[in-house]
Design an enzyme around this catalytic site. Structure first.
Site, short mmCIF file in Angstrom:
data_model
loop_
_atom_site.label_atom_id
_atom_site.label_comp_id
_atom_site.label_asym_id
_atom_site.label_seq_id
_atom_site.Cartn_x
_atom_site.Cartn_y
_atom_site.Cartn_z
N LYS A 170 1.00 -1.20 -0.02
CA LYS A 170 0.02 -0.06 0.03
C LYS A 170 0.93 1.41 -0.10
O LYS A 170 0.57 2.31 -0.84
CB LYS A 170 -1.01 -0.15 1.29
CG LYS A 170 -1.82 1.31 1.67
CD LYS A 170 -2.73 1.73 0.18
CE LYS A 170 -3.55 2.95 0.88
NZ LYS A 170 -4.05 3.58 -0.53
N LYS A 238 2.88 11.34 5.67
CA LYS A 238 2.96 10.04 6.28
C LYS A 238 3.40 8.77 5.38
O LYS A 238 4.16 8.27 5.90
CB LYS A 238 1.53 10.02 6.89
CG LYS A 238 1.68 8.75 8.03
CD LYS A 238 0.15 8.25 8.17
CE LYS A 238 -0.43 7.48 6.97
NZ LYS A 238 -1.82 6.98 7.05
#
Length: 324
Positions: A170, A238
């Site tokens: 991911k 992030k």
């Protein structure tokens, strides 16, 4: 199947909507009571705590903004660990740290429950229609139990291997999308500076070797001026940071990733952490004095594919080699 859903933000709210729309019993929980109220008005139950969801739901899904938030929900006071046991499955759908996911999964398994990580990829517009892609990391036995639910939440479901593998893939795909976004911002600004018609430039990229999923989606809202894909610069930072951490842990000497992260850190410094991520182009607009917009593009992306039941994607190339 009774589903508990914790985290009704930009992505989580749309995924939870697919659960409800397809007839599953749904109990929801979020710090924002307005979001809970909206789901309750549509027929969902209100959850009292992560623990209560773990005690009463077959599958407890978390979709939260950071590894710290997920850890607090799983192992904090009145958390999932206090209620989960045999017959219950924790499904982590956040974009998070692989090692942290593995750690929390082992705690869940230690309580007799099962765990699966199943982050999504493909944009909020596809999350809303149940046509998004899902990476699933877990044992094969757990995957087969949860697959009927995953094919409601998404269109294409890939079993990636053990827990931790889906989280890695991911952040890899998010990193690739971010690098593409930065390059498209540069390309569109350069086209504007060179006096090109931006509608024509968009089509030239779309029909050429320069095309991509990011161009067909994010370039449109960039040119509209809304820059709205329901994703913000702090979340990009992030995700790229998580990707960089994986590379660092395996001593891969990356060059592009640190630069992409530096660009977004500068964007956050200039425009704030909650600025929409496609507005990374504003850095170039400010420096050049150009307005990179064009008429005729949508303010938001909508999935024009009909909602369909999902299916498992099975890697073919390795199987073909093994059969030879």
């Amino acid at each position: 199947m009774h589903i508990g859903f914790i985290g009704l933000g930009n992505v989580g709210g749309k995924l939870a909507g697919s659960v409800l729309r397809n007839g599953h019993e749904l109990t929801v929980l979020d710090l924002n009571e307005d979001l809970v109220d909206a789901f309750a008005a549509k027929g969902a139950k209100r959850g009292a705590s992560p623990r209560s969801l773990a005690e009463t739901c077959d599958v407890i899904i978390t979709c939260l903004p950071s590894p710290a938030a997920c850890a607090a929900v799983v192992e904090g006071p009145d958390g999932i660990l206090e209620g989960i046991g045999p017959g219950r499955i924790w499904a982590e759908m956040s974009t998070t740290d692989a090692e942290e996911t593995k750690r929390l999964a082992q705690l869940v398994i230690g309580k007799g429950g099962e765990a699966i990580e199943c982050p999504v990829s493909g944009g909020c517009h596809r999350a809303a229609t149940g046509n998004i892609s899902i990476f699933a990391g877990c044992t094969r036995a757990t995957f087969e139990k949860v697959l009927p639910l995953l094919t409601v939440l998404g269109r294409r479901v890939l079993h990636t291997g053990d827990i931790g593998s889906a989280s890695i893939l991911k952040v890899v795909t998010n990193y690739l999308a971010t690098a593409n976004l930065v390059s498209l911002a540069e390309a569109l600004t350069t086209c504007k500076a060179a006096g090109m018609d931006l509608n024509t430039a968009y089509e030239a990229i779309r029909i050429s070797s320069g095309n991509s999923f990011v161009h067909e989606t994010e370039s449109q809202v960039i040119l509209n001026g809304s820059r709205d894909i329901s994703f913000t610069m702090d979340l990009v930072a992030k995700d790229v940071g998580l990707f960089q951490s994986i590379a660092d842990a395996h001593q891969v000497p990356l060059e592009l990733s640190p630069l992409v992260l530096k660009i977004f850190e500068d964007g956050i410094h200039q425009f704030g952490p909650r600025e929409l991520s496609p507005n990374i182009i504003k850095r170039l607009e400010v420096l050049t004095g150009l307005d990179v917009r064009a008429p005729g593009f949508p303010a938001e992306m909508y999935d024009d594919e009909p909602e369909e039941t999902g299916y498992e994607v099975v890697p073919q190339r390795g199987q073909a080699l093994a059969a030879e």
